[in-house]
Design a protein around this motif. Sequence first.
Motif, PDB file in Angstrom:
ATOM      1  N   TRP A   1       2.899  42.196  46.103  1.00  0.00           N
ATOM      2  CA  TRP A   1       2.873  43.191  47.293  1.00  0.00           C
ATOM      3  C   TRP A   1       3.488  42.700  48.709  1.00  0.00           C
ATOM      4  O   TRP A   1       4.132  43.572  49.301  1.00  0.00           O
ATOM      5  CB  TRP A   1       1.294  42.961  47.667  1.00  0.00           C
ATOM      6  CG  TRP A   1       0.558  44.143  48.693  1.00  0.00           C
ATOM      7  CD1 TRP A   1       1.323  45.186  48.977  1.00  0.00           C
ATOM      8  CD2 TRP A   1      -0.691  44.585  49.000  1.00  0.00           C
ATOM      9  NE1 TRP A   1       0.558  46.017  50.067  1.00  0.00           N
ATOM     10  CE2 TRP A   1      -0.608  45.339  49.658  1.00  0.00           C
ATOM     11  CE3 TRP A   1      -1.814  43.775  48.800  1.00  0.00           C
ATOM     12  CZ2 TRP A   1      -1.746  45.961  50.320  1.00  0.00           C
ATOM     13  CZ3 TRP A   1      -3.053  44.269  49.245  1.00  0.00           C
ATOM     14  CH2 TRP A   1      -3.090  45.343  49.867  1.00  0.00           C
ATOM     15  N   HIS A   2       3.702  41.358  48.970  1.00  0.00           N
ATOM     16  CA  HIS A   2       4.490  40.933  49.976  1.00  0.00           C
ATOM     17  C   HIS A   2       5.934  41.280  49.881  1.00  0.00           C
ATOM     18  O   HIS A   2       6.520  41.706  50.885  1.00  0.00           O
ATOM     19  CB  HIS A   2       4.341  39.314  50.133  1.00  0.00           C
ATOM     20  CG  HIS A   2       5.074  38.780  51.322  1.00  0.00           C
ATOM     21  ND1 HIS A   2       4.601  39.018  52.578  1.00  0.00           N
ATOM     22  CD2 HIS A   2       6.376  38.030  51.284  1.00  0.00           C
ATOM     23  CE1 HIS A   2       5.598  38.156  53.383  1.00  0.00           C
ATOM     24  NE2 HIS A   2       6.295  37.793  52.637  1.00  0.00           N
TER      25      HIS A   2
ATOM     26  N   VAL B   1      -5.536  34.545  49.913  1.00  0.00           N
ATOM     27  CA  VAL B   1      -4.520  34.957  48.880  1.00  0.00           C
ATOM     28  C   VAL B   1      -3.468  35.886  49.348  1.00  0.00           C
ATOM     29  O   VAL B   1      -2.485  35.634  49.015  1.00  0.00           O
ATOM     30  CB  VAL B   1      -5.129  35.257  47.749  1.00  0.00           C
ATOM     31  CG1 VAL B   1      -4.254  35.308  46.478  1.00  0.00           C
ATOM     32  CG2 VAL B   1      -6.120  34.190  47.172  1.00  0.00           C
ATOM     33  N   TYR B   2      -4.164  36.955  49.985  1.00  0.00           N
ATOM     34  CA  TYR B   2      -3.064  38.144  50.562  1.00  0.00           C
ATOM     35  C   TYR B   2      -2.357  37.411  51.489  1.00  0.00           C
ATOM     36  O   TYR B   2      -1.025  37.709  51.464  1.00  0.00           O
ATOM     37  CB  TYR B   2      -4.079  39.090  51.305  1.00  0.00           C
ATOM     38  CG  TYR B   2      -3.245  40.119  51.980  1.00  0.00           C
ATOM     39  CD1 TYR B   2      -2.737  41.182  51.310  1.00  0.00           C
ATOM     40  CD2 TYR B   2      -3.286  40.121  53.171  1.00  0.00           C
ATOM     41  CE1 TYR B   2      -1.980  42.190  51.880  1.00  0.00           C
ATOM     42  CE2 TYR B   2      -2.444  41.073  54.042  1.00  0.00           C
ATOM     43  CZ  TYR B   2      -2.190  42.381  53.377  1.00  0.00           C
ATOM     44  OH  TYR B   2      -1.255  43.210  53.964  1.00  0.00           O
ATOM     45  N   ARG B   3      -2.454  36.495  52.466  1.00  0.00           N
ATOM     46  CA  ARG B   3      -1.754  36.204  53.550  1.00  0.00           C
ATOM     47  C   ARG B   3      -0.667  34.890  53.225  1.00  0.00           C
ATOM     48  O   ARG B   3       0.050  34.453  53.901  1.00  0.00           O
ATOM     49  CB  ARG B   3      -2.658  35.549  54.898  1.00  0.00           C
ATOM     50  CG  ARG B   3      -3.528  36.767  55.283  1.00  0.00           C
ATOM     51  CD  ARG B   3      -2.411  37.721  56.393  1.00  0.00           C
ATOM     52  NE  ARG B   3      -1.886  36.913  57.227  1.00  0.00           N
ATOM     53  CZ  ARG B   3      -2.318  36.730  58.424  1.00  0.00           C
ATOM     54  NH1 ARG B   3      -3.497  37.042  58.784  1.00  0.00           N
ATOM     55  NH2 ARG B   3      -1.312  36.322  59.345  1.00  0.00           N
TER      56      ARG B   3
ATOM     57  N   LEU C   1      -5.277  43.562  46.532  1.00  0.00           N
ATOM     58  CA  LEU C   1      -4.707  42.790  45.402  1.00  0.00           C
ATOM     59  C   LEU C   1      -5.083  43.184  44.006  1.00  0.00           C
ATOM     60  O   LEU C   1      -4.262  42.839  43.145  1.00  0.00           O
ATOM     61  CB  LEU C   1      -4.936  41.446  45.720  1.00  0.00           C
ATOM     62  CG  LEU C   1      -4.355  40.613  46.979  1.00  0.00           C
ATOM     63  CD1 LEU C   1      -5.056  39.256  47.101  1.00  0.00           C
ATOM     64  CD2 LEU C   1      -3.060  40.590  46.956  1.00  0.00           C
TER      65      LEU C   1
ATOM     66  N   SER D   1      -0.288  38.774  44.998  1.00  0.00           N
ATOM     67  CA  SER D   1       0.031  38.516  46.473  1.00  0.00           C
ATOM     68  C   SER D   1       1.682  38.662  46.727  1.00  0.00           C
ATOM     69  O   SER D   1       2.072  39.487  47.698  1.00  0.00           O
ATOM     70  CB  SER D   1      -0.614  37.416  47.029  1.00  0.00           C
ATOM     71  OG  SER D   1      -0.530  37.390  48.378  1.00  0.00           O
TER      72      SER D   1
END
Length: 285
Positions: A81-82, A169-171, A105, A78
């Motif tokens: 990606w961020h 998890v993504y945020r 993800l 994550s």
Amino acid sequence: MANSNILNQISARGNLSKSVIATTNGSHNTITMGNIQPLTSITLSGLNGTSNDWDIFGNKNVKKYEVFETTEDILALSVTWHRLRPLISHGISNIINPSNRPTKLTDEVLFKEMIQEDRDKANVIRDYYSKKLMMFTLKGQKLTSYRKDLNTFIHGDCKVVKEEMMPLVYRLPEFYEYDVGLDEMFLELDTRFEGSQISLSTIKTLTPVKKFTVKRKSRKFVEYWLKDNENKPYKIEIDSNNELMHLWDYFYDKGKFHEITLDTVIRFSNRDSISHYKLIKWKLA
């Protein structure tokens, strides 16, 4: 349940496997498969033309969980990606072909693009929230549903995560930046004071401090923080789609050098032991 017709439809993948856990009366069985497709994509016709193989999941006493197992910390993916998102949007990343851009993800490209700094950042985020949640618990604060889920994820296996946890998890790297930004800002302000719960109409002369863009499920908005001459914090929220936001931004940014006087209705608020005032209604005085 390891039906040969199902397994023939599944292709293994090196960095990721997907498990289905069926839980009954507190015990569970795990079927691990090298599969990244949703189970709903497998038709019943692949089960010898019958649904008996999957009748267990129609039992109200059974809960079905889909679990991802990865070779890397899912939070580090994550973070990767961020880190990549602004680089991709400005066309300065290694990912040139739009078809290679990550969409989830577990995409292979995130494993390839991960660097050690991403793994280290994930550990920092996990440690930050572990300590924060511990302090909430020690103070006897009741955890929200979000914080309960966060607590479960933070203290769980970093390479095994339920599919339902993926949005959190993504945020999380984004939430971390916001929370740390608030922490740093509040260090310079007086957040330990008592105020009336009754809304008060008043004229306030305030100095801008910092603004944050906040994304929630229901809306996206900007938090504008200001302070008075006693160093007490004040917050204004404006929806991101407000057509006149650019005008307020002009006065706010200019106010960093000159104070802003507002005719306002304020209300005292205290969240996580942080005292501040929220401007309910306001206009330039």
